[in-house]
Design an enzyme around this catalytic site. Structure first.
Site, short mmCIF file in Angstrom:
data_model
loop_
_atom_site.label_atom_id
_atom_site.label_comp_id
_atom_site.label_asym_id
_atom_site.label_seq_id
_atom_site.Cartn_x
_atom_site.Cartn_y
_atom_site.Cartn_z
N HIS A 90 -3.34 -0.52 -3.72
CA HIS A 90 -2.17 -0.21 -2.89
C HIS A 90 -1.88 1.27 -2.96
O HIS A 90 -2.35 2.00 -3.85
CB HIS A 90 -0.94 -1.02 -3.35
CG HIS A 90 -0.23 -0.44 -4.53
ND1 HIS A 90 0.74 0.53 -4.43
CD2 HIS A 90 -0.35 -0.70 -5.87
CE1 HIS A 90 1.19 0.85 -5.63
NE2 HIS A 90 0.54 0.11 -6.52
N CYS A 91 -1.09 1.71 -1.98
CA CYS A 91 -0.58 3.09 -1.98
C CYS A 91 0.91 3.00 -1.64
O CYS A 91 1.59 2.11 -2.13
CB CYS A 91 -1.35 3.95 -0.99
SG CYS A 91 -1.34 3.32 0.71
N ARG A 92 1.39 3.89 -0.81
CA ARG A 92 2.80 3.81 -0.41
C ARG A 92 3.00 2.79 0.68
O ARG A 92 3.91 1.95 0.61
CB ARG A 92 3.29 5.19 0.04
CG ARG A 92 4.71 5.19 0.62
CD ARG A 92 5.17 6.59 0.95
NE ARG A 92 6.37 6.59 1.78
CZ ARG A 92 6.36 6.61 3.12
NH1 ARG A 92 5.21 6.64 3.77
NH2 ARG A 92 7.50 6.61 3.80
#
Length: 582
Positions: free
Chosen positions: A527-529
């Site tokens: 995941h990221c933002r």
């Protein structure tokens, strides 16, 4: 009635038939039918009966009078009987309730509300647009509280005048549908202490549970006492007692638990009622009596995606139905492709819109369909614009055809534009592939060069092609509790500001140099933002021989919104070290 007129050619005689068309109900569908009837013909006598004191008022704007957005209650009335008569030669009779229909003799009996006078009126064609009535369940002790409904101008004026005078500034709204939420918002904006009570586990059913958590948080942020999963048990003096045992003070109680179609008049006249409990009509909105039509909230309509009958309490469909009836009466061709249910709402600074199917509806109706989901968060306009903000977007599509089934969007920007594009695509049988190729207007203050709708097409097409795998934000808590491997590909400074507990930070900028830290023999969730960088990370790793990598769609921003309300409500341990909502 036949009327003969002389033509300019003295040897010819023109014969014109003027009919009497009676309309029951002077709001939305009824008013739309009346105006279109007049545009179609100057010869017909048009009489419109409305049992209330107003015709053609903006019922969707009613809650906004409570906060002063609509300052004067009279501004809610769009047209009065005098204007109808002068401009359109339509006889609009207010305070006039049609109490019975004599189908054999084609007459209606009318009762004057303000004088108890009764009289009959004949008709050639009759249009029923009586609407729907607010449901007020008979809770024990209901007489001990001040109960209000919001259905017309009189209702909202009465409520507004009352709450301004009461000393007890706590008010409660029962029901978390569109009307309930809008009333709660506007009462809160007016300075009242507001409780919003919803018996099910979420408000606003057109939105899925994972999306609606954004609105749950927004209401909490604005100090609305949102109570879900708890129902009213009984009332005591100026007090609500819930099934959980909780009690709430309430100087006023606004019932917004739903509406029931006004069918009594139709039933007593022997008109057929459909499977939903609303008036049954055919594709031309005719009842089982060819001379009687039905439109608006009182009828059932065909849902083009569920392939079943449904009820839609929406102004847009009612207006279209009124127009179609007027055209059919005048022998013009009409088209009825059914409805998909498109709607929008504002909840404080956030906007929401939805169209078509959502996952909840598919499950409730047990629709046998194989579908997949796009769940993305992108900036609603170019990021350097000062008012740019994240937009949460969810789209459902059929597998393997890619046919678009529905969409939901929530954000501070123009969500209606995006959902309206999807609604149009659904009506035209569009697929996720079609979304990729849409040419949409662009300028930095309005959108991005590749709009979120285009991105939905890219992601949907990639999912159809099997290019990558994903999980939604509603699965992340389970992943954390199962100690699954989660990699956060944001930069180190972002990770330090808040991250999923147990997640390993390998920034995308360092990923290719740290692949030895990533196992190949177990699932790995990235995941990221918002999910865009982690998607790129998934593809990069797949190209390097990793076939066990899965993108968390919605990513950290989505997880924060999804988890927050239930964390606060249930006082449970958070799965993040600190939330991020920006």
């Amino acid at each position: 009635m036949w009327e003969q007129r002389e033509s300019k050619d003295l040897n010819k005689e023109v014969v014109i038939m003027g009919r009497k068309i009676v309309i029951v109900g002077g709001v939305a569908g009824g008013a739309s039918a009346a105006a279109r009837l007049r545009r179609n013909s100057e010869e017909d006598q048009i009489i419109m009966f409305e049992r209330g004191p107003h015709v053609s008022f903006s019922n969707c704007s009613l809650p906004y009078h409570l906060s002063g957005v609509v300052r004067d209650v009279d501004d809610l009335v769009l047209m009065n009987p005098e204007v109808f008569l002068k401009q359109y030669h339509i006889d609009a009779r207010v305070n006039s309730e049609v109490i019975s229909i004599d189908r054999k003799n084609k007459r209606v009996k009318v009762k004057r509300i303000d004088s108890d006078e009764e009289y009959t009126e004949s008709y050639d064609k009759l249009i029923l647009s009586p609407g729907a009535s607010p449901m007020v369940p008979k809770f024990p002790g209901i007489e001990q509280v001040n109960v209000f409904t919001v259905r017309n101008v009189v209702d909202i004026d009465k409520l507004n005048q009352f709450v301004k005078q009461i000393q007890l500034k706590e008010v409660a709204v029962i029901g978390g549908g569109y009307v309930g939420v809008e009333v709660a918002e506007n009462l809160r904006e007016a300075g009242y202490q507001v409780s919003l009570i919803e018996a099910t586990n979420q408000i606003l059913r057109p939105f899925d549970y994972d999306m609606v958590q954004i609105f749950h948080k927004v209401l909490m942020d604005h100090k609305v006492n949102l109570i879900v999963g708890d129902k009213v048990e009984k009332f005591e003096e100026n007090k609500i007692v819930l099934a959980s045992g909780k009690t709430l003070k309430a100087g006023a109680v606004i019932m917004a638990v739903g509406v029931s179609p006004e069918t009594q008049l139709a039933k007593e006249a022997g008109l057929e009622i459909g499977e939903t409990g609303a008036i049954k009509v055919n594709k031309n909105y005719q009842t089982n009596d060819a001379n009687i039509y039905g439109v608006g909230d009182a009828i059932e309509v065909y849902h083009a995606l569920t392939h079943s009958m449904t009820k839609l309490s929406l102004a847009g469909p009612a207006l279209k139905q009124g127009r179609s009836v007027a055209d059919h009466i005048n022998h013009k061709s009409t088209l009825n492709k059914g409805y998909i249910g498109s709607s929008a709402i504002k909840v404080f600074e956030y906007n929401g819109a939805s169209t078509g199917l959502n996952e909840s509806l598919i499950k409730v109706l047990n629709i046998k369909i194989n579908y997949d989901m796009v769940r993305i968060i992108l900036s609603d306009k170019v990021g350097i614009m000062p008012d740019a903000a994240p937009m949460h977007f969810k789209l459902l599509f059929e597998v393997p055809t890619g046919k678009i089934l529905g969409a939901q969007a929530i954000g501070k920007g123009d969500v209606t534009k995006r959902v309206d594009i999807i609604a149009t695509a659904i009506k035209f049988g569009g697929t996720v592939e079609d979304l990729k190729d849409l040419e949409l207007s662009y300028a930095p203050p309005f959108t991005t060069a590749k709009d979120i709708v285009n991105y939905a097409g890219y992601v949907g097409s990639n999912l159809l092609n099997g290019d990558f795998k994903q999980v939604n934000v509603d699965q992340v808590r389970n992943l954390v509790e199962e100690n699954q491997m989660i990699i956060d590909v944001r930069e180190a400074y972002e990770y330090e500001k808040g991250h999923i507990k147990g997640a390993i930070n390998i920034p995308l900028s360092e990923l290719r140099d740290r692949t030895d830290e990533i196992p190949k023999d177990q699932p790995v969730y990235l995941h990221c933002r918002t999910g865009q960088r982690s998607y790129n990370a998934v593809l990069a790793l797949q190209n390097m021989g990793f076939h066990n990598v899965i993108n968390i769609t919605g990513s950290f921003l989505g997880v924060s919104f999804y988890e927050y309300y239930n964390d606060q409500l249930n006082e449970r341990d958070s799965i993040v070290t600190k939330y991020n909502f920006n």
